[in-house]
Design a protein around this motif. Structure first.
Motif, PDB file in Angstrom:
ATOM      1  N   ARG A 206       0.827  -1.215   0.000  1.00  0.00           N
ATOM      2  CA  ARG A 206       0.000   0.000   0.000  1.00  0.00           C
ATOM      3  C   ARG A 206       0.858   1.261   0.000  1.00  0.00           C
ATOM      4  N   ALA A 207       1.977   1.229   0.707  1.00  0.00           N
ATOM      5  CA  ALA A 207       2.867   2.398   0.706  1.00  0.00           C
ATOM      6  C   ALA A 207       3.434   2.640  -0.689  1.00  0.00           C
ATOM      7  N   LEU A 208       3.870   1.584  -1.357  1.00  0.00           N
ATOM      8  CA  LEU A 208       4.390   1.714  -2.718  1.00  0.00           C
ATOM      9  C   LEU A 208       3.283   2.182  -3.668  1.00  0.00           C
ATOM     10  N   ALA A 209       2.111   1.630  -3.498  1.00  0.00           N
ATOM     11  CA  ALA A 209       0.989   1.990  -4.374  1.00  0.00           C
ATOM     12  C   ALA A 209       0.619   3.455  -4.203  1.00  0.00           C
ATOM     13  N   GLY A 228     -16.387   7.332  -9.775  1.00  0.00           N
ATOM     14  CA  GLY A 228     -16.881   7.167  -8.419  1.00  0.00           C
ATOM     15  C   GLY A 228     -15.818   7.057  -7.341  1.00  0.00           C
ATOM     16  N   TYR A 229     -14.568   7.362  -7.684  1.00  0.00           N
ATOM     17  CA  TYR A 229     -13.496   7.287  -6.691  1.00  0.00           C
ATOM     18  C   TYR A 229     -13.250   8.655  -6.064  1.00  0.00           C
ATOM     19  N   PRO A 236     -10.394   4.869   4.319  1.00  0.00           N
ATOM     20  CA  PRO A 236     -11.067   3.863   3.492  1.00  0.00           C
ATOM     21  C   PRO A 236     -11.141   4.232   2.020  1.00  0.00           C
ATOM     22  N   ALA A 237     -11.367   5.523   1.720  1.00  0.00           N
ATOM     23  CA  ALA A 237     -11.432   5.929   0.314  1.00  0.00           C
ATOM     24  C   ALA A 237     -10.091   5.731  -0.370  1.00  0.00           C
ATOM     25  N   GLY A 238      -9.010   6.042   0.347  1.00  0.00           N
ATOM     26  CA  GLY A 238      -7.680   5.822  -0.206  1.00  0.00           C
ATOM     27  C   GLY A 238      -7.389   4.353  -0.408  1.00  0.00           C
ATOM     28  N   ASP A 239      -7.822   3.521   0.529  1.00  0.00           N
ATOM     29  CA  ASP A 239      -7.632   2.072   0.386  1.00  0.00           C
ATOM     30  C   ASP A 239      -8.363   1.559  -0.855  1.00  0.00           C
ATOM     31  N   ALA A 244      -7.932  -0.525  -6.400  1.00  0.00           N
ATOM     32  CA  ALA A 244      -8.419  -0.489  -7.778  1.00  0.00           C
ATOM     33  C   ALA A 244      -7.294  -0.291  -8.786  1.00  0.00           C
ATOM     34  N   LEU A 245      -6.255   0.439  -8.388  1.00  0.00           N
ATOM     35  CA  LEU A 245      -5.222   0.813  -9.353  1.00  0.00           C
ATOM     36  C   LEU A 245      -3.969  -0.047  -9.288  1.00  0.00           C
ATOM     37  N   VAL A 246      -3.740  -0.712  -8.176  1.00  0.00           N
ATOM     38  CA  VAL A 246      -2.529  -1.520  -7.998  1.00  0.00           C
ATOM     39  C   VAL A 246      -2.928  -2.880  -7.450  1.00  0.00           C
TER      40      VAL A 246
END
Length: 294
Positions: A206-209, A228-229, A236-239, A244-246
């Motif tokens: 998550r840190a790398l992403a 919708g992001y 939670p929104a960041g998670d 979704a992207l990584v």
């Protein structure tokens, strides 16, 4: 462009890693990547090597693999020079070079290159017009060489479908792939980049992403918001945005995400390894991904 659908295989590689090593090391890595069965290698153009020169060198060192620019900026060469270079590489390496074009970023264009960043879609349309009317280049080859546009927004994607073989969206979720296929229709070629972290360490992934996404948000914000992001990387929104992207984990998780893009309408998924050590090319990671190539 030439009436034939591009075929780059289902899964390949996008990388910016080769720019940071001596050319001999970069070529050795490209040759091994080809030997691993990778059907297509996408090369970037930011602060490292000039894209078409590096593509030419890699094409000369390999035998089968398609080499694509992902992407060459239209502000780096005038359209006649771009057409000449594309046609020359297409003539020298038939069926193995794909030109990916992009408008880059305002900062690179204005602060680094000292040029004026124009409106994205009109600038790309005008550039394609001038490429198409360029009479220079090899006498017999390359006039119908394939090209795609690095596109994310709907207007640029529509231009890609209208004027090129297709599009190459970067840093987008599966929902974007599905919407892009609907917008571009069934005939356009669609390649998508997918960032991957080969680790079972959730916090490290998550840190790398987050670092990767933060660099991409300025050009992706409106599109991601429309899907919708929430454009934040904490909580939670960041998670949700990170997930979704990584994609992170092992081969099974990465294969599942690639299959989601393919099922949503992508023709080709190029995997971008993030988090590899900076003192070597990501060959161990590419070896781990090799069962997905092809």
């Amino acid at each position: 462009m030439n009436g034939e659908r591009l075929d780059l295989g289902r899964v390949g590689v996008w990388t910016n890693h080769l720019d940071t090593f001596p050319i001999a090391v970069a070529l050795q890595a490209a040759v091994e990547l080809e030997d691993l069965g990778c059907p297509a290698l996408w090369l970037t153009e930011t602060t490292g090597r000039e894209a078409l020169t590096q593509a030419s060198i890699v094409l000369g060192a390999t035998r089968r693999m398609t080499v694509a620019t992902g992407v060459a900026t239209i502000y780096g060469r005038d359209p006649v020079t771009m057409a000449q270079a594309q046609r020359t590489l297409a003539e020298a390496h038939p069926g193995r070079f794909l030109l990916g074009l992009g408008v880059s970023h305002p900062w690179f264009v204005e602060e680094v290159r000292g040029q004026v960043f124009g409106k994205r879609v009109p600038s790309m349309r005008s550039y394609l017009d001038r490429m198409d009317t360029a009479s220079f280049g090899p006498p017999d080859g390359g006039k119908e060489a394939p090209r795609v546009i690095g596109a994310v927004g709907p207007r640029m994607l529509a231009l890609a479908a209208e004027r090129t073989d297709g599009a190459f969206p970067f840093c987008v979720p599966v929902e974007h792939t599905r919407r892009t296929r609907e917008l571009m229709g069934p005939d356009a070629f669609l390649a998508v980049e997918q960032a991957v972290v080969l680790t079972s360490d959730r916090e490290r992934a998550r840190a790398l992403a987050r670092s990767y996404i933060a660099a991409s948000l300025p050009n992706r914000g409106p599109v991601l918001a429309d899907l919708g992001y929430r454009l934040e990387l904490d909580g939670p929104a960041g998670d949700r945005l990170v997930e979704a992207l990584v994609v992170w984990g092992g081969l099974a998780e990465i294969e599942a995400r690639a299959q989601e893009h393919l099922a949503a309408g992508a023709d080709h998924v190029c995997l971008y390894v993030i988090g590899a050590p900076s003192d070597r090319p990501p060959l161990p990671e590419w070896r781990a991904l090799a069962p997905l190539f092809g």
